[in-house]
Design a protein around this motif. Structure first.
Motif, mmCIF file in Angstrom:
data_model
loop_
_atom_site.group_PDB
_atom_site.id
_atom_site.type_symbol
_atom_site.label_atom_id
_atom_site.label_comp_id
_atom_site.label_asym_id
_atom_site.label_seq_id
_atom_site.Cartn_x
_atom_site.Cartn_y
_atom_site.Cartn_z
ATOM 1 N N ASP A 190 12.435 -43.935 21.709
ATOM 2 C CA ASP A 190 13.016 -43.582 20.414
ATOM 3 C C ASP A 190 13.867 -42.322 20.483
ATOM 4 O O ASP A 190 14.662 -42.053 19.597
ATOM 5 N N LYS A 191 13.738 -41.549 21.560
ATOM 6 C CA LYS A 191 14.549 -40.340 21.730
ATOM 7 C C LYS A 191 16.031 -40.678 21.827
ATOM 8 O O LYS A 191 16.891 -39.807 21.625
ATOM 9 N N VAL A 192 16.353 -41.937 22.124
ATOM 10 C CA VAL A 192 17.748 -42.343 22.238
ATOM 11 C C VAL A 192 18.482 -42.152 20.909
ATOM 12 O O VAL A 192 19.692 -41.894 20.894
ATOM 13 N N ILE A 193 17.766 -42.242 19.786
ATOM 14 C CA ILE A 193 18.392 -42.022 18.478
ATOM 15 C C ILE A 193 18.922 -40.600 18.385
ATOM 16 O O ILE A 193 20.034 -40.354 17.901
ATOM 17 N N ASP A 194 18.143 -39.625 18.883
ATOM 18 C CA ASP A 194 18.581 -38.226 18.868
ATOM 19 C C ASP A 194 19.861 -38.046 19.683
ATOM 20 O O ASP A 194 20.755 -37.285 19.292
ATOM 21 N N VAL A 195 19.933 -38.739 20.816
ATOM 22 C CA VAL A 195 21.100 -38.619 21.685
ATOM 23 C C VAL A 195 22.348 -39.125 20.972
ATOM 24 O O VAL A 195 23.394 -38.465 20.957
ATOM 25 N N TYR A 196 22.232 -40.302 20.364
ATOM 26 C CA TYR A 196 23.390 -40.865 19.677
ATOM 27 C C TYR A 196 23.806 -40.024 18.475
ATOM 28 O O TYR A 196 24.997 -39.822 18.222
ATOM 29 N N ILE A 197 22.832 -39.550 17.713
ATOM 30 C CA ILE A 197 23.169 -38.735 16.544
ATOM 31 C C ILE A 197 23.827 -37.428 16.984
ATOM 32 O O ILE A 197 24.767 -36.948 16.330
ATOM 33 N N HIS A 198 23.374 -36.875 18.076
ATOM 34 C CA HIS A 198 24.018 -35.670 18.620
ATOM 35 C C HIS A 198 25.490 -35.958 18.916
ATOM 36 O O HIS A 198 26.376 -35.143 18.609
ATOM 37 N N ARG A 199 25.773 -37.113 19.515
ATOM 38 C CA ARG A 199 27.155 -37.483 19.831
ATOM 39 C C ARG A 199 27.997 -37.648 18.562
ATOM 40 O O ARG A 199 29.139 -37.200 18.492
ATOM 41 N N ILE A 200 27.415 -38.335 17.571
ATOM 42 C CA ILE A 200 28.149 -38.575 16.319
ATOM 43 C C ILE A 200 28.454 -37.254 15.626
ATOM 44 O O ILE A 200 29.568 -37.036 15.127
ATOM 45 N N ARG A 201 27.478 -36.373 15.568
ATOM 46 C CA ARG A 201 27.683 -35.077 14.927
ATOM 47 C C ARG A 201 28.788 -34.292 15.620
ATOM 48 O O ARG A 201 29.612 -33.629 14.973
ATOM 49 N N ARG A 202 28.800 -34.345 16.946
ATOM 50 C CA ARG A 202 29.838 -33.655 17.701
ATOM 51 C C ARG A 202 31.221 -34.176 17.321
ATOM 52 O O ARG A 202 32.169 -33.402 17.132
ATOM 53 N N LYS A 203 31.350 -35.493 17.237
ATOM 54 C CA LYS A 203 32.644 -36.087 16.913
ATOM 55 C C LYS A 203 33.096 -35.674 15.513
ATOM 56 O O LYS A 203 34.271 -35.351 15.297
ATOM 57 N N ILE A 204 32.166 -35.703 14.552
ATOM 58 C CA ILE A 204 32.524 -35.301 13.192
ATOM 59 C C ILE A 204 32.907 -33.831 13.156
ATOM 60 O O ILE A 204 33.905 -33.436 12.547
ATOM 61 N N GLU A 205 32.116 -33.000 13.830
ATOM 62 C CA GLU A 205 32.364 -31.565 13.838
ATOM 63 C C GLU A 205 33.745 -31.243 14.405
ATOM 64 O O GLU A 205 34.471 -30.387 13.886
ATOM 65 N N GLU A 206 34.127 -31.938 15.484
ATOM 66 C CA GLU A 206 35.411 -31.675 16.121
ATOM 67 C C GLU A 206 36.591 -32.081 15.237
ATOM 68 O O GLU A 206 37.675 -31.510 15.328
ATOM 69 N N MET A 207 36.377 -33.084 14.346
ATOM 70 C CA MET A 207 37.463 -33.551 13.496
ATOM 71 C C MET A 207 37.462 -32.897 12.121
ATOM 72 O O MET A 207 38.475 -32.913 11.427
ATOM 73 N N SER A 208 36.347 -32.320 11.719
ATOM 74 C CA SER A 208 36.244 -31.692 10.396
ATOM 75 C C SER A 208 37.030 -30.386 10.361
ATOM 76 O O SER A 208 36.879 -29.543 11.251
#
Length: 252
Positions: A190-208
């Motif tokens: 289930d730790k894989v969810i944390d990994v993916y959410i970390h990636r998504i947050r990074r992408k949003i942060e870089e574009m925000s």
């Protein structure tokens, strides 16, 4: 792939639809009468309520639909029939079906109908929502950040949509996991969810424009799509340039 329960009392009645389902990124899971008689517990875990049930119109359809609803299953239920039959359609809808469709039906049309049912179930009337710099779509499209499309992998999009559907509420990690991986033959940690959410947050942060990741981690509760806030329960995003290592996380 999005899982869909496929029940067909007639041999090959829905066979012609299978190719269209694959083209629309559906993963059919064939079920039999036993599914409705004994396996309704499969629909009980968090995250499973979004998996649709598609069945061919037949004499047992009303019975199966009614049993699903009595068991508390909120899954989208759609009935497909070959010819128009208003009285039969009224009966299935009264039993709890969300839609009664006269075929032929394409996989993409089915997905659009399911998306509409699902977003209304979660309290969203429109096909998209705006949260801060983020625009989330409920029709399978990648989200936008500050008006620009943000490319997500198939798995990232599936996880992001679970968070967006819950907005402005918090969605638990277990619900996300069950919705995305619950029916997979090879289930990752289930730790894989944390990994993916970390990636998504990074992408949003870089574009925000404000460098805001928008996805908040509320310890012990889950995740929330929300603009910048000062809630002390929100876990901070690791600094830019930091290395985030998660062991044994299998990415699919």
């Amino acid at each position: 792939m999005v899982h869909i329960y496929l029940y067909d009392a007639r041999t090959n009645a829905l066979g012609g639809l299978l190719f269209g389902l694959a083209d629309a990124d559906w993963q059919p899971v064939t079920v039999t009468d036993d599914f409705f008689e004994r396996q309704l517990d499969l629909l009980a875990p968090e995250g499973c309520a979004d998996r649709p049930v598609l069945m061919w119109a037949h004499s047992r359809a009303v019975k199966h639909i009614a049993r699903l609803r009595r068991a508390g299953c909120c899954n989208p239920v759609l009935v497909l029939r070959g010819t128009r039959d208003p009285e039969a359609a009224m009966e299935t809808l009264d039993a709890g079906a969300d839609d009664d469709i006269v075929g032929p039906l394409t996989g993409h049309e089915l997905r659009a109908r399911v998306n509409a049912i699902t977003r209304r179930f979660h309290g969203h009337a429109a096909a998209s929502i705006n949260v801060g710099d983020v625009t989330a779509f409920f029709d399978g499209r990648d989200p936008e950040v500050a008006g620009q499309p943000m490319k997500l992998s198939q798995r990232e999009l599936a996880i992001f949509q679970q968070i967006a559907l819950a907005a402005p509420r918090v969605v638990s990690k277990s619900r996300i996991y069950d919705a995305v991986y619950g029916m997979a033959d090879d289930q990752p940690f289930d730790k894989v969810i944390d990994v993916y959410i970390h990636r998504i947050r990074r992408k949003i942060e870089e574009m925000s424009p404000l460098g805001d990741p928008h996805i908040r981690t509320l310890r012990g509760r889950g995740y929330k799509l929300d603009p910048a806030e000062s809630d002390e329960t929100t876990a901070p995003l690791p600094p830019r340039g930091s290395t985030h290592v998660v062991q044994k996380a299998q990415l699919g």
